[in-house]
Design an enzyme around this catalytic site. Structure first.
Site, PDB file in Angstrom:
ATOM      1  N   LEU A 111      -2.298 -17.620   2.899  1.00 28.50           N
ATOM      2  CA  LEU A 111      -1.402 -16.827   3.747  1.00 28.50           C
ATOM      3  C   LEU A 111      -1.483 -15.369   3.317  1.00 28.50           C
ATOM      4  CD1 LEU A 111       0.922 -16.441   5.768  1.00 28.50           C
ATOM      5  CD2 LEU A 111       2.437 -17.550   4.154  1.00 28.50           C
ATOM      6  N   GLY A 112      -1.813 -14.498   4.271  1.00 24.76           N
ATOM      7  CA  GLY A 112      -1.939 -13.078   3.953  1.00 24.76           C
ATOM      8  C   GLY A 112      -1.175 -12.237   4.955  1.00 24.76           C
ATOM      9  N   LEU A 113      -1.108 -10.943   4.675  1.00 24.69           N
ATOM     10  CA  LEU A 113      -0.410 -10.012   5.576  1.00 24.69           C
ATOM     11  C   LEU A 113      -1.420  -9.303   6.475  1.00 24.69           C
ATOM     12  CD1 LEU A 113       2.410  -8.552   6.145  1.00 24.69           C
ATOM     13  CD2 LEU A 113       1.482  -6.705   4.718  1.00 24.69           C
ATOM     14  N   TYR A 138      -8.338   0.026  11.822  1.00 29.54           N
ATOM     15  CA  TYR A 138      -6.878   0.047  11.952  1.00 29.54           C
ATOM     16  C   TYR A 138      -6.302   1.416  11.558  1.00 29.54           C
ATOM     17  CZ  TYR A 138      -7.504  -5.071  12.054  1.00 29.54           C
ATOM     18  OH  TYR A 138      -7.922  -6.357  12.342  1.00 29.54           O
ATOM     19  N   LYS A 171     -13.072  -4.869   7.010  1.00 29.65           N
ATOM     20  CA  LYS A 171     -14.096  -5.182   8.027  1.00 29.65           C
ATOM     21  C   LYS A 171     -14.927  -3.964   8.391  1.00 29.65           C
ATOM     22  CE  LYS A 171     -10.502  -8.223   9.760  1.00 29.65           C
ATOM     23  NZ  LYS A 171      -9.255  -7.464   9.765  1.00 29.65           N
ATOM     24  N   HIS A 205     -16.840  -6.998  11.792  1.00 33.29           N
ATOM     25  CA  HIS A 205     -15.620  -7.117  12.603  1.00 33.29           C
ATOM     26  C   HIS A 205     -15.873  -7.776  13.968  1.00 33.29           C
ATOM     27  CE1 HIS A 205     -11.464  -5.006  13.042  1.00 33.29           C
ATOM     28  NE2 HIS A 205     -11.472  -6.139  13.699  1.00 33.29           N
TER      29      HIS A 205
HETATM   30  N1  LIG Z   1     -10.756  -9.716  13.307  1.00 31.16           N
HETATM   31  C1  LIG Z   1     -10.193  -9.277  14.403  1.00 31.16           C
HETATM   32  O1  LIG Z   1     -10.854  -8.901  15.393  1.00 31.16           O
HETATM   33  C2  LIG Z   1      -8.698  -9.257  14.489  1.00 31.16           C
HETATM   34  C3  LIG Z   1      -8.072  -9.169  15.752  1.00 31.16           C
HETATM   35  C4  LIG Z   1      -6.686  -9.211  15.787  1.00 31.16           C
HETATM   36  C5  LIG Z   1      -5.950  -9.326  14.619  1.00 31.16           C
HETATM   37  N2  LIG Z   1      -6.589  -9.368  13.396  1.00 31.16           N
HETATM   38  C6  LIG Z   1      -5.828  -9.470  12.125  1.00 31.16           C
HETATM   39  O2  LIG Z   1      -4.824 -10.493  12.271  1.00 31.16           O
HETATM   40  C7  LIG Z   1      -3.533  -9.933  12.027  1.00 31.16           C
HETATM   41  C8  LIG Z   1      -2.475 -10.669  12.833  1.00 31.16           C
HETATM   42  O3  LIG Z   1      -2.718 -10.596  14.222  1.00 31.16           O
HETATM   43  P1  LIG Z   1      -1.922  -9.623  15.227  1.00 31.16           P
HETATM   44  O4  LIG Z   1      -1.471  -8.406  14.501  1.00 31.16           O
HETATM   45  O5  LIG Z   1      -2.797  -9.467  16.403  1.00 31.16           O
HETATM   46  O6  LIG Z   1      -0.675 -10.439  15.718  1.00 31.16           O
HETATM   47  P2  LIG Z   1       0.355 -11.538  15.184  1.00 31.16           P
HETATM   48  O7  LIG Z   1       0.397 -11.582  13.718  1.00 31.16           O
HETATM   49  O8  LIG Z   1       0.087 -12.756  15.959  1.00 31.16           O
HETATM   50  O9  LIG Z   1       1.711 -10.941  15.773  1.00 31.16           O
HETATM   51  C9  LIG Z   1       2.284  -9.740  15.344  1.00 31.16           C
HETATM   52  C10 LIG Z   1       3.576  -9.563  16.106  1.00 31.16           C
HETATM   53  O10 LIG Z   1       4.507 -10.597  15.737  1.00 31.16           O
HETATM   54  C11 LIG Z   1       5.713 -10.019  15.262  1.00 31.16           C
HETATM   55  N3  LIG Z   1       6.231 -10.887  14.200  1.00 31.16           N
HETATM   56  C12 LIG Z   1       5.824 -11.004  12.913  1.00 31.16           C
HETATM   57  N4  LIG Z   1       6.522 -11.930  12.254  1.00 31.16           N
HETATM   58  C13 LIG Z   1       7.416 -12.446  13.140  1.00 31.16           C
HETATM   59  C14 LIG Z   1       8.431 -13.420  13.052  1.00 31.16           C
HETATM   60  N5  LIG Z   1       8.661 -14.077  11.912  1.00 31.16           N
HETATM   61  N6  LIG Z   1       9.178 -13.678  14.164  1.00 31.16           N
HETATM   62  C15 LIG Z   1       8.938 -13.019  15.326  1.00 31.16           C
HETATM   63  N7  LIG Z   1       7.987 -12.075  15.467  1.00 31.16           N
HETATM   64  C16 LIG Z   1       7.234 -11.781  14.380  1.00 31.16           C
HETATM   65  C17 LIG Z   1       5.322  -8.645  14.763  1.00 31.16           C
HETATM   66  O11 LIG Z   1       6.405  -7.753  14.820  1.00 31.16           O
HETATM   67  P3  LIG Z   1       6.996  -6.967  13.508  1.00 31.16           P
HETATM   68  O12 LIG Z   1       5.862  -6.234  12.875  1.00 31.16           O
HETATM   69  O13 LIG Z   1       8.015  -6.057  14.109  1.00 31.16           O
HETATM   70  O14 LIG Z   1       7.583  -8.028  12.638  1.00 31.16           O
HETATM   71  C18 LIG Z   1       4.278  -8.265  15.803  1.00 31.16           C
HETATM   72  O15 LIG Z   1       4.887  -7.806  16.977  1.00 31.16           O
HETATM   73  C19 LIG Z   1      -3.723  -8.464  12.410  1.00 31.16           C
HETATM   74  O16 LIG Z   1      -2.672  -7.650  11.998  1.00 31.16           O
HETATM   75  C20 LIG Z   1      -5.068  -8.187  11.779  1.00 31.16           C
HETATM   76  O17 LIG Z   1      -4.929  -8.016  10.381  1.00 31.16           O
HETATM   77  C21 LIG Z   1      -7.951  -9.366  13.334  1.00 31.16           C
END
Ligand SMILES: NC(=O)c1ccc[n+]([C@@H]2O[C@H](COP(=O)([O-])OP(=O)(O)OC[C@H]3O[C@@H](n4cnc5c(N)ncnc54)[C@H](OP(=O)(O)O)[C@@H]3O)[C@@H](O)[C@H]2O)c1
Length: 316
Positions: free
Chosen positions: A15-17, A48, A77, A110
């Site tokens: 689990l990571g941030l 990012y 990435k 990426h």
């Molecule tokens: N490799 C790639 O191409 C790629 C693409 C997309 C994402 N990623 C990575 O994956 C990570 C996660 O994906 P993501 O940022 O797209 O979206 P996500 O983690 O699915 O969703 C983030 C959203 O959920 C909210 N949230 C977080 N915890 C919550 C909880 N306990 N209850 C309700 N809402 C909550 C956040 O708001 P708050 O911040 O206000 O809590 C934010 O609006 C990214 O940040 C990135 O590091 C990689």
């Protein structure tokens, strides 16, 4: 904290941030909060545009003795504008400088999409390089050099379908150690998970909560809201946990890494607490049954690059 083991014995916290869309003004506090709460894994990327602030947080955490470098797992990435073999190490060196680190634990390609140098997001076809001009197999050779030079301990890919991974395997002695892809109950990626696990390739689930804070431009009309899914809410209620916690726990039970993004202290802690939830087979089967092949990050933004970057070419 559950970990995933690599062949050399290294262990990656499951689990990571996540840090995409974490604003430079907020991400430092988010990373410091996460480390204080017990997170030992941060997912970053140069695109990012917040690696400098993450670097400040990491530096502060190490200096104040909150955690040791060797106890943190840092992923970043390679962006699409640096796919030429000789561009990979300079790109990684810039990331390391911003993150104030000597090495990364994991470095990923990426996207299987190449741009001309210094084009962050192409406005038209002109900004892209074809896969013939920038073959992924050449980028992969550049990635291997980062391991040889001890700048990255592990390397892998992101947004690769199985045929694209197979292409790297067929043309090198170095099997990618990770594939980071969108994964959640609406897109469980069962075939890709089976293919990767058969080859000892780990998976990381991105957008595990449905990425609700994406720009409106990236959203489709009437797209499903993962956090409001009825099955998810019913099972979350049964366990007295939040829907987000249930979604995180489901990934951990499937043996993949999960990287929910939050900059909110309460939710950062809530998400980490999901690691202690126990789901039974019935819960897992019900969640596995939700599958309806929906992508929040569909890659349609690369379609201007032509047929080889179409959604069909990316995922089909
Ligand atoms: N490799 C790639 O191409 C790629 C693409 C997309 C994402 N990623 C990575 O994956 C990570 C996660 O994906 P993501 O940022 O797209 O979206 P996500 O983690 O699915 O969703 C983030 C959203 O959920 C909210 N949230 C977080 N915890 C919550 C909880 N306990 N209850 C309700 N809402 C909550 C956040 O708001 P708050 O911040 O206000 O809590 C934010 O609006 C990214 O940040 C990135 O590091 C990689």
């Amino acid at each position: 904290m559950k970990t995933l083991k690599f062949k050399n014995g290294d262990q990656m916290p499951a689990l990571g941030l996540g840090t995409w869309k974490s604003e430079p003004g907020e991400v430092k506090k988010a990373v410091l909060t996460a480390i204080k709460e017990g997170y030992r894994h941060i997912d970053c990327a140069s695109i990012y545009q917040n690696e400098k602030e993450i670097g400040e947080a990491l530096n502060q955490a190490f200096k104040e003795g909150m955690v040791k470098r060797e106890d943190m797992w840092i992923t970043s990435k390679l962006w699409n504008d640096s796919h030429k073999k000789e561009q990979v190490i300079p790109a990684l060196e810039k990331t390391l400088e911003d993150l104030q680190l000597d090495y990364l634990d994991l470095y990923l390609i990426h996207w299987p999409v190449a741009f001309k140098p210094d084009v962050s997001f192409p406005e038209d076809a002109e900004g892209f390089l074809s896969l013939e001009d920038a073959p992924l197999t050449e980028t992969w050779k550049g990635m291997q050099k980062t391991v040889d030079n001890k700048l990255a301990r592990h390397i892998g890919v992101s947004n690769f379908k199985k045929e694209k991974i197979q292409q790297l395997i067929d043309n090198s002695d170095f099997v990618p150690e990770m594939n980071q892809v969108e994964m959640h109950p609406l897109l469980p990626q069962k075939e890709l998970v089976a293919y990767c696990h058969d080859r000892d390739i780990h998976l990381t689930a991105y957008s595990p909560l449905g990425s609700g804070d994406r720009s409106e431009q990236m959203k489709k009309d009437n797209e499903p809201t993962l956090l409001e899914n009825e099955v998810i809410n019913d099972i979350a209620e049964k366990h007295n946990v939040s829907p987000a916690q249930l979604l995180i726990s489901w990934q951990l039970h499937r043996g993949v890494v999960v990287i929910p993004k939050s900059t909110n202290s309460k939710r950062i802690q809530e998400n980490l607490n999901a690691a202690s939830i126990k789901l039974d087979n019935d819960d897992m089967e019900k969640i596995n049954g939700i599958d309806y092949n929906f992508r929040f990050i569909d890659g349609s933004f690369w379609e201007t690059g032509g047929k080889e970057y179409s959604q069909e070419a990316l995922w089909g």
